[in-house]
Design a protein around this motif. Structure first.
Motif, short mmCIF file in Angstrom:
data_model
loop_
_atom_site.label_atom_id
_atom_site.label_comp_id
_atom_site.label_asym_id
_atom_site.label_seq_id
_atom_site.Cartn_x
_atom_site.Cartn_y
_atom_site.Cartn_z
N GLN A 33 53.15 43.22 48.57
CA GLN A 33 51.91 42.44 48.65
C GLN A 33 51.04 42.73 47.44
OE1 GLN A 33 51.39 40.28 51.28
NE2 GLN A 33 53.47 40.90 51.87
N GLY A 34 50.09 41.82 47.20
CA GLY A 34 49.11 42.09 46.17
C GLY A 34 48.01 43.00 46.71
N PHE A 40 41.95 49.31 36.34
CA PHE A 40 42.54 49.97 37.50
C PHE A 40 43.11 51.33 37.15
CE2 PHE A 40 42.67 46.98 41.04
CZ PHE A 40 42.33 45.78 40.42
N GLY A 41 43.05 52.23 38.12
CA GLY A 41 43.78 53.48 38.03
C GLY A 41 45.23 53.29 38.48
N ASN A 42 46.01 54.36 38.42
CA ASN A 42 47.41 54.28 38.81
C ASN A 42 47.63 54.35 40.32
OD1 ASN A 42 48.11 54.03 36.16
ND2 ASN A 42 48.86 56.12 35.92
N TYR A 67 46.95 39.46 36.16
CA TYR A 67 47.07 40.89 35.92
C TYR A 67 48.56 41.23 35.80
CZ TYR A 67 42.20 42.15 36.73
OH TYR A 67 40.84 42.30 36.61
N GLN A 83 51.39 44.59 35.82
CA GLN A 83 51.63 46.01 36.14
C GLN A 83 52.97 46.41 35.58
OE1 GLN A 83 51.65 46.97 40.37
NE2 GLN A 83 50.77 48.97 39.91
N GLY A 124 55.28 52.18 36.38
CA GLY A 124 54.60 53.47 36.31
C GLY A 124 53.17 53.42 35.83
N GLU A 125 52.61 52.24 35.66
CA GLU A 125 51.25 52.11 35.16
C GLU A 125 50.36 51.35 36.15
OE1 GLU A 125 52.73 51.76 30.50
OE2 GLU A 125 51.05 50.55 31.22
N GLY A 126 49.06 51.41 35.91
CA GLY A 126 48.12 50.65 36.72
C GLY A 126 48.05 49.20 36.31
N LEU A 127 47.40 48.41 37.16
CA LEU A 127 47.19 46.99 36.87
C LEU A 127 46.34 46.83 35.61
CD1 LEU A 127 46.38 45.81 40.46
CD2 LEU A 127 48.16 44.80 39.06
N LEU A 177 44.44 43.75 33.10
CA LEU A 177 44.12 42.34 32.93
C LEU A 177 44.93 41.78 31.77
CD1 LEU A 177 42.35 39.87 33.64
CD2 LEU A 177 40.73 40.71 31.93
N PHE A 196 50.57 39.49 38.64
CA PHE A 196 49.74 39.10 39.77
C PHE A 196 48.74 38.04 39.34
CE2 PHE A 196 50.88 42.25 42.93
CZ PHE A 196 51.35 43.32 42.18
N PHE A 243 44.17 38.56 45.38
CA PHE A 243 45.42 38.58 44.63
C PHE A 243 46.53 37.83 45.35
CE2 PHE A 243 44.93 41.67 41.18
CZ PHE A 243 43.78 42.35 41.54
N LYS A 276 50.84 37.74 45.83
CA LYS A 276 51.75 38.82 46.21
C LYS A 276 52.45 39.46 45.01
CE LYS A 276 52.76 37.22 50.87
NZ LYS A 276 53.82 36.86 51.84
#
Lengths: 113, 113
Positions: free
Chosen positions: A41-42, A104-106, B36, B38, B41-44, B46, B89, B103, B105
């Motif tokens: 899911q998002g 965003f953080g991880n 966005y 991802q 191993g990293e965060g989202l 933009l 996303f 968001f 999915k």
């Protein structure tokens, strides 16, 4: 810009226990957000702060969830009496005011057994 | 309520192929639209955004045009690279700002050499 930092990266807990996550936003950012993401899911919005004020909470945020942002810096998200359905990735993000992009953080991955 | 629907994944392409990831939305008023990304191993992060109808967001060779008549914001890239492998996303902001993103999915893209 050191980025948004979340701790811990992973948390495994037994059902019924309380857990607390921490988020350190980018230092000059006034807004801080919490999202939850389940597998496939998002992210889903949970709540956000402007400085130390919590301005909005989603209906997803049950009474067992509480978030704080004392002094408008770091934030904590506490889940009381965890349930298996709470297993998810909890994401923190921060931004400047005025519609600037979210950083965003991880995330913290919670597993409730 | 507001929602975002994006094409089901996973999507697997060869390097230099053309990419389209479809995204449609339902919202009242005039939302802002975002993509966005991802990486593993990293965060989202933009990727791009558009704040009003007919705006085109672009970044790193990716483009998306805000189409109000079809309520769409499809992501395109003319020639993908292995390094584009990630989850993408689509998201909207109901109030036109960055808070409370809704968001889709996510669509996992794998690019093979």
């Amino acid at each position: 810009d050191t980025g948004v930092s979340q701790n811990p990266r992973h948390k495994i807990t037994k059902r019924g226990q309380n857990v607390t996550f921490r988020c350190d936003p980018i230092s000059e950012h006034n807004r801080l957000y919490w999202y939850r993401q389940t597998l496939g899911q998002g992210p889903e919005f949970l709540t956000y702060f402007q400085n130390e004020a919590q301005l909005e909470k989603s209906r997803l945020l049950s009474d067992r969830f509480s978030a704080e942002r004392p002094k408008g810096s770091f934030s904590t998200l506490e889940i009381q009496r965890t349930e298996q359905g709470d297993s998810a990735m909890y994401l923190c993000a921060s931004s400047l005011l005025g519609g600037s992009p979210l950083h965003f953080g991880n995330g913290t991955r919670l597993t409730v057994t | 309520g507001d929602s975002v629907t994006q094409m089901e994944g996973p999507v697997t392409l060869s390097e230099e192929a053309f990419l389209t990831i479809n995204c449609t939305y339902t919202a009242t008023g005039y939302p802002s639209l975002f993509w966005y990304v991802q990486y593993p191993g990293e965060g989202l992060q933009l990727l791009l955004k558009a704040t009003k109808a007919d705006d085109k967001g672009s970044n790193k060779g990716f483009e998306a045009t805000y189409r109000k008549e079809t309520t769409s914001f499809h992501l395109e890239k003319g020639s993908v690279q292995v390094s584009d492998s990630a989850v993408y996303f689509c998201a909207l902001s109901p109030q036109g700002g960055s808070e409370k993103l809704v968001f889709g999915k996510g669509t996992k893209l794998t690019v093979n050499p």
